[in-house]
Design a protein around this motif. Structure first.
Motif, PDB file in Angstrom:
ATOM      1  N   PHE A  47       1.099  -1.257  -0.125  1.00  0.00           N
ATOM      2  CA  PHE A  47      -0.054   0.133   0.011  1.00  0.00           C
ATOM      3  C   PHE A  47       0.967   1.434  -0.003  1.00  0.00           C
ATOM      4  N   GLY A  48       2.098   1.185   0.775  1.00  0.00           N
ATOM      5  CA  GLY A  48       2.800   2.412   0.776  1.00  0.00           C
ATOM      6  C   GLY A  48       3.515   2.651  -0.599  1.00  0.00           C
ATOM      7  N   ALA A  49       4.050   1.728  -1.154  1.00  0.00           N
ATOM      8  CA  ALA A  49       4.552   1.696  -2.382  1.00  0.00           C
ATOM      9  C   ALA A  49       3.415   2.407  -3.740  1.00  0.00           C
ATOM     10  N   TRP A  50       2.117   2.061  -3.561  1.00  0.00           N
ATOM     11  CA  TRP A  50       1.324   2.385  -4.406  1.00  0.00           C
ATOM     12  C   TRP A  50       0.895   3.948  -3.753  1.00  0.00           C
ATOM     13  N   LEU A  51       0.820   4.192  -2.865  1.00  0.00           N
ATOM     14  CA  LEU A  51       0.558   5.500  -2.450  1.00  0.00           C
ATOM     15  C   LEU A  51       1.867   6.606  -3.068  1.00  0.00           C
ATOM     16  N   ILE A  52       2.921   6.118  -2.666  1.00  0.00           N
ATOM     17  CA  ILE A  52       4.047   6.946  -3.134  1.00  0.00           C
ATOM     18  C   ILE A  52       3.901   7.060  -4.713  1.00  0.00           C
ATOM     19  N   GLY A  57       2.839  10.719  -9.429  1.00  0.00           N
ATOM     20  CA  GLY A  57       2.013  11.018 -10.481  1.00  0.00           C
ATOM     21  C   GLY A  57       1.272  12.437 -10.337  1.00  0.00           C
ATOM     22  N   GLN A  58       0.661  12.534  -9.359  1.00  0.00           N
ATOM     23  CA  GLN A  58      -0.190  13.741  -8.941  1.00  0.00           C
ATOM     24  C   GLN A  58       0.913  14.850  -9.020  1.00  0.00           C
ATOM     25  N   VAL A  59       1.825  14.636  -8.606  1.00  0.00           N
ATOM     26  CA  VAL A  59       2.799  16.004  -8.299  1.00  0.00           C
ATOM     27  C   VAL A  59       3.197  16.379  -9.871  1.00  0.00           C
ATOM     28  N   ALA A  60       3.796  15.247 -10.807  1.00  0.00           N
ATOM     29  CA  ALA A  60       4.319  15.223 -11.979  1.00  0.00           C
ATOM     30  C   ALA A  60       2.999  15.992 -13.132  1.00  0.00           C
TER      31      ALA A  60
END
Length: 246
Positions: A47-52, A57-60
């Motif tokens: 879950f942590g990897a998915w969240l990161i 992606g959102q920041v990009a």
């Protein structure tokens, strides 16, 4: 001229050294403490990897959106060179040169802060190197920019670096010919709980020349700094600001 005003630099250095001694004492007392980590939730790594990944992606996407606005708002991608000075004559003077690079959502800001106080032996000085490593330009409209940042402030007297945060609001009027700004800085020593410096500044600027993609501004404002909750330094600041747009 009162002795209290003439001793600001020595007061700052004294409080800085006192904080450093307290920091050393607390470090020795806590060195014997041990901390253990018990990770019994291996499934959370996925879950942590998915969240990161989702966050990146959102920041990009946010960065791409802001860069598309750079032609309508040249300040989105720019370099600012600010050889500024602060004065409260005849008690003390400050050299406050700084450089800030802006690239869409991100900025980085480096400042040299040198406080000089006349003394019988010549002068006394206290300096910090302040680097806001990462600033986020949360609002980047043509008339208004709002940014928050994080970095460090390094004191030469105690040879220590402290975490520093900034909050800044800037405005532009009449096709960038006029500008204004307000900035708040605060540094924190998490080991002792001390606040090495709080700072607030306001400024206005007026464009005096333009050549190609570079503009020159005259800046005038005021500043207030409070060191370790005890020593106050304030005065007028001024100088020039060079803004080079992409």
């Amino acid at each position: 001229m009162t002795p209290a005003l003439r001793a600001q630099v020595e007061k700052i250095k004294q409080t800085s050294h006192e904080n450093a001694q307290e920091r050393s004492s607390s470090g020795r007392s806590s060195s014997s403490a041990s901390t253990s980590f018990d990770d019994g939730s291996g499934g959370n790594w996925g879950f942590g990897a998915w969240l990161i990944g989702e966050t990146i992606g959102q920041v990009a996407n946010w960065q791409a959106y802001k860069l598309r606005k750079r032609f309508a708002n040249p300040s989105v991608v720019s370099l600012e060179i600010m050889p500024h000075l602060g004065i409260n004559p005849p008690d003390y003077y400050l050299a406050m040169p700084r450089v800030r690079g802006n690239w869409g959502l991100f900025s980085t800001d480096f400042r040299y802060n040198l406080l000089i106080e006349p003394a019988v032996e010549g002068y006394r000085s206290f300096r910090t190197l302040d680097w806001q490593i990462l600033q986020l330009n949360l609002v980047t409209t043509r008339p208004v920019t709002f940014r928050v940042g994080t970095g460090f402030s390094h004191e030469s007297a105690a040879r220590r670096a402290f975490h520093e945060s900034t909050f800044a609001l800037e405005g532009r009027l009449k096709a960038d010919q006029l500008g204004w700004g307000a900035e708040y800085r605060v540094s924190k020593d998490y080991e002792t709980g001390a606040v090495p410096r709080r700072e607030f500044g306001v400024r206005g600027q007026y464009q005096v020349w333009e050549r190609g993609k570079t503009r020159g501004y005259l800046m005038l404002g005021g500043f207030f700094q409070r060191y370790y909750g005890r020593v106050n330094v304030g005065g007028i600041q001024g100088g020039i600001t060079l803004v080079m747009n992409n």
